[in-house]
Every structure is written in structure tokens, then in C-alpha cells.
Design an enzyme around this catalytic site. Structure first.
Site, short mmCIF file in Angstrom:
data_model
loop_
_atom_site.label_atom_id
_atom_site.label_comp_id
_atom_site.label_asym_id
_atom_site.label_seq_id
_atom_site.Cartn_x
_atom_site.Cartn_y
_atom_site.Cartn_z
N GLN A 126 0.82 -1.21 0.00
CA GLN A 126 0.00 0.00 0.00
C GLN A 126 0.86 1.27 0.00
OE1 GLN A 126 -3.62 -0.76 0.59
NE2 GLN A 126 -3.83 1.20 -0.42
N LYS A 132 -2.61 -0.86 6.67
CA LYS A 132 -3.60 -1.89 6.36
C LYS A 132 -4.02 -2.53 7.67
CE LYS A 132 -5.60 -3.94 2.80
NZ LYS A 132 -5.97 -3.45 1.46
N THR A 157 -11.89 0.42 -7.93
CA THR A 157 -10.75 -0.50 -8.10
C THR A 157 -10.93 -1.31 -9.39
OG1 THR A 157 -10.58 -0.61 -5.70
CG2 THR A 157 -9.33 -2.22 -6.96
N ASN A 161 -16.06 -7.08 -4.92
CA ASN A 161 -16.09 -5.67 -5.32
C ASN A 161 -15.20 -5.41 -6.54
OD1 ASN A 161 -14.43 -2.87 -4.74
ND2 ASN A 161 -16.64 -2.66 -4.62
N LYS A 178 1.87 1.80 -3.60
CA LYS A 178 0.66 2.05 -4.39
C LYS A 178 0.16 3.48 -4.17
CE LYS A 178 -2.36 -1.10 -3.89
NZ LYS A 178 -3.46 -2.00 -3.56
N GLY A 226 -12.42 -0.34 2.91
CA GLY A 226 -12.77 -1.76 2.81
C GLY A 226 -11.69 -2.58 2.13
N ASP A 227 -11.84 -3.87 2.17
CA ASP A 227 -11.01 -4.84 1.44
C ASP A 227 -11.83 -6.12 1.45
OD1 ASP A 227 -8.07 -5.23 0.35
OD2 ASP A 227 -8.46 -7.01 1.51
P1 NDP Z 1 -14.42 -9.04 -1.82
O1 NDP Z 1 -14.52 -9.60 -0.46
O2 NDP Z 1 -15.46 -8.10 -2.30
O3 NDP Z 1 -14.31 -10.23 -2.88
C1 NDP Z 1 -13.28 -11.16 -2.83
C2 NDP Z 1 -13.55 -12.22 -3.88
O4 NDP Z 1 -12.41 -13.07 -3.95
C3 NDP Z 1 -14.74 -13.10 -3.57
O5 NDP Z 1 -15.31 -13.54 -4.76
C4 NDP Z 1 -14.09 -14.25 -2.81
O6 NDP Z 1 -14.81 -15.47 -2.89
C5 NDP Z 1 -12.78 -14.39 -3.55
N1 NDP Z 1 -11.77 -14.93 -2.64
C6 NDP Z 1 -11.34 -14.38 -1.48
N2 NDP Z 1 -10.43 -15.16 -0.90
C7 NDP Z 1 -10.30 -16.22 -1.70
C8 NDP Z 1 -9.51 -17.37 -1.66
N3 NDP Z 1 -8.68 -17.62 -0.62
N4 NDP Z 1 -9.62 -18.26 -2.69
C9 NDP Z 1 -10.45 -18.02 -3.72
N5 NDP Z 1 -11.23 -16.94 -3.82
C10 NDP Z 1 -11.15 -16.06 -2.83
O7 NDP Z 1 -12.95 -8.36 -1.90
P2 NDP Z 1 -12.43 -7.27 -2.92
O8 NDP Z 1 -13.02 -7.49 -4.26
O9 NDP Z 1 -12.55 -5.95 -2.27
O10 NDP Z 1 -10.86 -7.61 -2.96
C11 NDP Z 1 -10.30 -8.55 -3.88
C12 NDP Z 1 -8.80 -8.29 -3.99
O11 NDP Z 1 -8.57 -6.95 -4.44
C13 NDP Z 1 -8.01 -8.42 -2.69
O12 NDP Z 1 -6.71 -8.88 -3.00
C14 NDP Z 1 -7.92 -6.98 -2.21
O13 NDP Z 1 -6.83 -6.79 -1.33
C15 NDP Z 1 -7.71 -6.26 -3.53
N6 NDP Z 1 -8.04 -4.85 -3.53
C16 NDP Z 1 -9.27 -4.39 -3.18
C17 NDP Z 1 -9.56 -3.05 -3.22
C18 NDP Z 1 -10.92 -2.52 -2.97
O14 NDP Z 1 -11.12 -1.30 -3.17
N7 NDP Z 1 -11.89 -3.32 -2.59
C19 NDP Z 1 -8.51 -2.07 -3.54
C20 NDP Z 1 -7.27 -2.63 -3.99
C21 NDP Z 1 -7.05 -3.99 -3.93
P3 NDP Z 1 -15.75 -15.92 -1.67
O15 NDP Z 1 -16.98 -15.05 -1.79
O16 NDP Z 1 -15.99 -17.36 -1.91
O17 NDP Z 1 -14.95 -15.64 -0.41
#
Ligand code: NDP
Length: 449
Positions: free
Chosen positions: A115, A130, A214, A245, A118, A169-170
Site C-alpha cells: 500500500q 492496512k 478499483t 467488489n 501504491k 474496505g477490502d
Molecule cells: P471481496 O470480499 O469483495 O471479494 C473477494 C472475492 O475473492 C470473492 O469472490 C471471494 O470469494 C474471492 N476470494 C477471497 N479469498 C479467496 C480465496 N482464498 N480463494 C479463492 N477466492 C477467494 O474483496 P475485494 O473485491 O474488495 O478484494 C479482492 C482483492 O482486491 C483483494 O486482494 C484486495 O486486497 C484487492 N483490492 C481491493 C480493493 C478494494 O477497493 N476493494 C482495492 C485494492 C485492492 P468468496 O466469496 O468465496 O470468499
């Protein structure tokens, strides 16, 4: 002072290993950055003399706390909360909270470290941090999630502030959780401090496009990367892992730009829909019902659900891993290459293993690291802070335009830095060096703190 730059870098890495035992994801993130920095140290002796890299590898503050809460049946649970305030050279600590059973100190530190660079790349005045918890919101009622968030914030609030530390969020932390966290912060402090959290609801201080930022940002970054190669999303087959997300809004923007996303996933498996993922159905299944991705295939006749298998076996031109760290390994990279994939753009943080990055690079696949490609979320969070501070509200169109400009700017900066440091096309090096230089200059200017 040692002038053998590779030896200096190796010593720094060995020190990080020794002082942070067992934190494998953190080691991985540090290794990748250090590998890019030998070219910088060769030009900037002052950063070796003042141990600037060593200071950037050591968080300014790490908070670990107990989070007790009760479920709907009255059973007591104890979770662990974390906040790693990594670097404030450029502004208040800024970075999301992750609620997932896998969360531990090493994961929070890797995310905080990433972060820092970034946030620097966005060009906005924000430091890096974080946090999160090993709490699993999956399957929990709204009341349980609320009680957990209130207990979490009852400890965390003392470390936060719009000029101190601003979470967002994350994974596992979306609009619902941010609402509960903000409510408890407001109650404890008796202050309507809008800028203390980002990702807020649109009706109470949130910013247009933060939800989409994102995913949209990753698509904008990919488009910029394609444009320098005389290419575009038009007519491309795309796979996007995850269905949270980041994934949902990456899919939306790819479709708007003329590509077709043929597969997405969650932790139970992936769906393939050759007609293109129907976003309305996906949002209904994942966001409204909070159900499993197989629910998509149950509703859409053109789709099939693949339990367990790898989404990277699905042929595509562009892959956008948007679920979690280390989800795309060397075998997956070979599968992508074998099927003709030409671009890999990280929507998630560090989803591609170092071996996979090597395999992709050797095959000439254009690769965008997460710290550059997914910076749109935090950049828009900084825009949310800006609007909160000035009591202003921008339109969706204006906010989206700002986001696209920022993403194009980040791409240009990574691209140009890679050229300047003798590695044309290497966006990993470009992102690490450009981010590091921005932070290092400020760290250096602030003296030995
Ligand atoms: P969400 O919780 O909204 O979604 C995560 C998704 O990834 C879900 O579909 C989840 O599936 C899947 N997932 C999570 N863990 C695993 C795993 N161990 N194996 C397989 N699938 C998995 O999170 P975000 O979309 O916010 O975040 C996704 C990624 O993006 C992360 O790496 C986060 O750090 C990064 N990120 C997010 C930002 C943001 O603004 N939200 C900003 C920058 C980076 P399931 O529903 O089955 O758990």
C-alpha cells in the site's frame, strides 16, 4: 559503507527475514520490491547511507488487539484485530481493512507494505497502512456483523483520525461493514468526522465511483497498457477471477470497453459463460443474496459451473486476477500462455506468484502489478477525503473522469520509469522504482524519524 549494491540488498532482505519470522507473504512482497531497487541504489548513495530502504521495510507502528463479541445464540467469540501503520511520509496512513479467516500479521504487513508504494504512485498525499481481522463475515447475520464491527472499532478508534489513519474496505469489508464501523466511531468520539473512513454510503459522506473504482481502475490501466501496444479491449476474451467488489466492476468496465468477460469465480469454483457474464445476475447472487457462484449457473442457461478447477484454464486474451494473493501460480501461467493470453493485469493484491510472473515475462506476456493496476480504489478514496474536507460532492461523470486520468497517469509513470531505468516494458520495476522514489524522497527530507 558497503558499495556492493546487490550485497546491500541481500543484507536488507536477510534482515527482514530474521526480524519477521514466518511472515511469508510479507517476505514475498519485500523481495519483489528489493529486486527492483538495485538500479536505484546504484544511482542514489544517500538512500544506502541513511538506511532509507530499511526504514521503509519497518512499519512505523503495529497494533494487535482482542475483539470479543457475541453471536445470535449468545455464544462468545474472540477474534484478533490488526492495524499496521506502515509509513506516513506522504500523508495519513491509508489502506483497507480485511475480514477473512486467513488474516494474520504477515498478511496485513504484506498488504500494508504494498500500500505504501501504491499510494505513492497515485500522486495523492496519502501514506500506507492496512488492517483487519481473522473474523469471517460469511454466513453471519447483519446483527452479528454489526456487533463484531462495533467491538472492533471500540479498540481501533483511538488509533484513527482524518489526519492520522484512514481505513477503507477490502476482502470481507464492504458498504455494510463501513457503515457499522463509522457509526461506532462517531458514537465513541462524538465527532462527525467524515474523512476518517472511506467507502462510505453515498447518502452520508461517500463519494461517487468509490464502489466501482478499483475494478474500473484496473480496466482503465489495462486499456492504457494495450494502447501503447496499439491494442484495445475491443473483441477480446477476458477472464476475471473473484466475484467481489473488484471483480464485479472490472467486468462492468471491460464490457463497456468492448471486451467479453467469459469467466469469473469465488472460493468454491468458477463459472464459464461464453455469452459474457450477466452482471445483473452476478450482483443478485453475490451481493444481494451473498450466495455461492454456482447460483449464477443455476439461473443462466448459457453458463456452466466448474467446481474446484482452475479459472486460468479458460482460454482468454486478457486475465484479470481479482480475488486474493497467490491465486495464479506458474502452472496457471503456463495454461494461460498455452491458450494465447497476452495480458495479465492484477486487480487483487499480489495474486500472481513470483514464479508465475517469471513465466509470463519469459513468454512476452504484458504484466501489470497490482500496486499500479488496482490503485484506482485508494486514489478514489483520496478523492472522497478531498470531498469530505471541502464539504463538496462531485458527479459520477466527473469522478470517473478523474479516476481514468489518474490510472493513465500511473501507467505512464510506471512505463516511463521502466524505460529510464533500462527495463522498457517492465511495469513491475517501473511501479516499484517510481513508488519508492516518491516515498524515499519524503522519508529522507523528514530526517531520521
Ligand atoms: P471481496 O470480499 O469483495 O471479494 C473477494 C472475492 O475473492 C470473492 O469472490 C471471494 O470469494 C474471492 N476470494 C477471497 N479469498 C479467496 C480465496 N482464498 N480463494 C479463492 N477466492 C477467494 O474483496 P475485494 O473485491 O474488495 O478484494 C479482492 C482483492 O482486491 C483483494 O486482494 C484486495 O486486497 C484487492 N483490492 C481491493 C480493493 C478494494 O477497493 N476493494 C482495492 C485494492 C485492492 P468468496 O466469496 O468465496 O470468499
Amino acid at each position: 559503507m558497503d558499495t556492493d549494491v546487490p550485497a546491500v540488498v541481500e543484507r536488507i532482505y536477510q534482515d527482514v527475514l530474521r526480524r519477521n519470522p514466518g511472515e511469508t507473504e510479507f517476505h514475498q512482497a519485500v523481495r519483489e520490491v528489493l529486486d527492483s531497487l538495485t538500479v536505484v541504489l546504484a544511482r542514489h548513495r544517500e538512500y544506502s547511507e541513511m538506511k532509507t530502504i530499511e526504514r521503509i521495510c519497518e512499519p512505523e507502528r503495529q497494533v494487535i488487539f482482542r475483539v470479543p463479541w457475541q453471536d445470535d445464540q449468545g455464544e462468545v467469540w474472540i477474534n484478533r484485530g490488526f492495524r499496521v501503520e506502515f509509513n506516513s511520509a506522504l500523508g495519513p496512513y491509508k489502506g483497507g481493512l480485511r475480514f477473512h479467516p486467513s488474516v494474520n500479521l504477515g498478511i496485513v504487513k504484506f498488504l500494508g507494505f504494498e500500500q505504501v508504494f501504491k499510494n505513492a504512485l497515485t500522486g495523492m498525499p496519502i501514506g500506507g497502512g492496512k488492517g483487519g481481522s481473522d473474523f469471517d463475515p460469511k454466513g453471519r447475520s447483519d446483527a452479528e456483523v454489526m456487533r463484531f464491527c462495533q467491538s472492533f472499532m471500540t479498540e481501533l478508534y483511538r488509533h484513527l483520525g482524518e489526519y492520522t489513519d484512514v481505513p477503507a474496505g477490502d476482502i470481507g469489508v464492504g458498504a455494510r461493514e463501513i457503515g457499522y464501523l463509522f457509526g461506532q466511531y462517531k458514537r465513541i468520539t462524538n465527532r462527525y468526522e467524515s474523512g476518517v473512513l472511506t467507502g462510505k454510503g453515498l447518502g452520508w459522506g461517500g463519494a461517487q465511483v468509490r464502489t466501482e473504482a478499483t475494478g474500473y481502475g484496473a480496466a482503465f490501466f489495462a486499456a492504457a497498457m494495450m494502447a501503447v501496444r496499439g491494442d484495445s479491449f475491443d473483441g477480446k476474451r477476458v477472464t476475471v477471477s473473484g466475484s467481489g467488489n473488484v471483480a464485479v466492476y472490472a467486468i462492468e468496465k471491460v464490457h463497456q470497453r468492448g471486451g467479453t468477460v467469459v469467466a469469473c469465480s469465488d472460493s468454491s469454483g468458477h463459472v464459464v459463460d461464453e455469452r459474457g457474464i450477466d452482471l445483473e445476475v452476478l450482483k443478485q447472487v453475490k451481493e444481494v443474496e451473498r450466495a455461492r457462484i454456482s447460483g449464477y449457473a443455476d439461473r443462466v442457461p448459457s453458463a456452466r459451473f466448474v467446481e474446484g478447477g482452475s479459472i486460468w484454464d479458460v482460454p482468454c486474451d486478457v486475465a484479470i486476477p481479482s480475488a486474493t494473493q497467490n491465486e495464479l501460480d506458474a502452472d496457471a501461467a503456463r495454461a494461460l500462455i498455452g491458450n494465447g493470453c497476452r495480458y495479465v493485469v492484477e486487480g487483487a493484491n499480489m495474486p500472481t506468484t513470483p514464479d508465475a510472473v517469471r513465466v509470463l515475462r519469459e513468454a512476452g506476456v504484458a504484466f501489470a502489478p497490482g500496486k499500479a493496476a488496482n490503485a484506482g480504489g485508494v486514489a478514489t478514496s483520496a478523492l472522497e477525503m478531498q470531498q469530505n474536507a471541502s464539504r463538496d460532492r462531485w458527479t459520477f461523470q466527473h469522478s470517473e473522469q478523474r479516476l481514468e486520468e489518474i490510472m493513465r497517469g500511473i501507467h505512464a509513470r510506471c512505463h516511463e520509469t521502466a524505460e529510464e531505468y533500462g527495463a522498457p516494458g517492465d511495469l513491475v520495476l517501473g511501479a516499484n522504482v517510481a513508488g519508492f522514489l516518491q516515498v524515499a524522497e519524503a522519508v529522507h527530507a523528514h530526517g531520521l524519524v
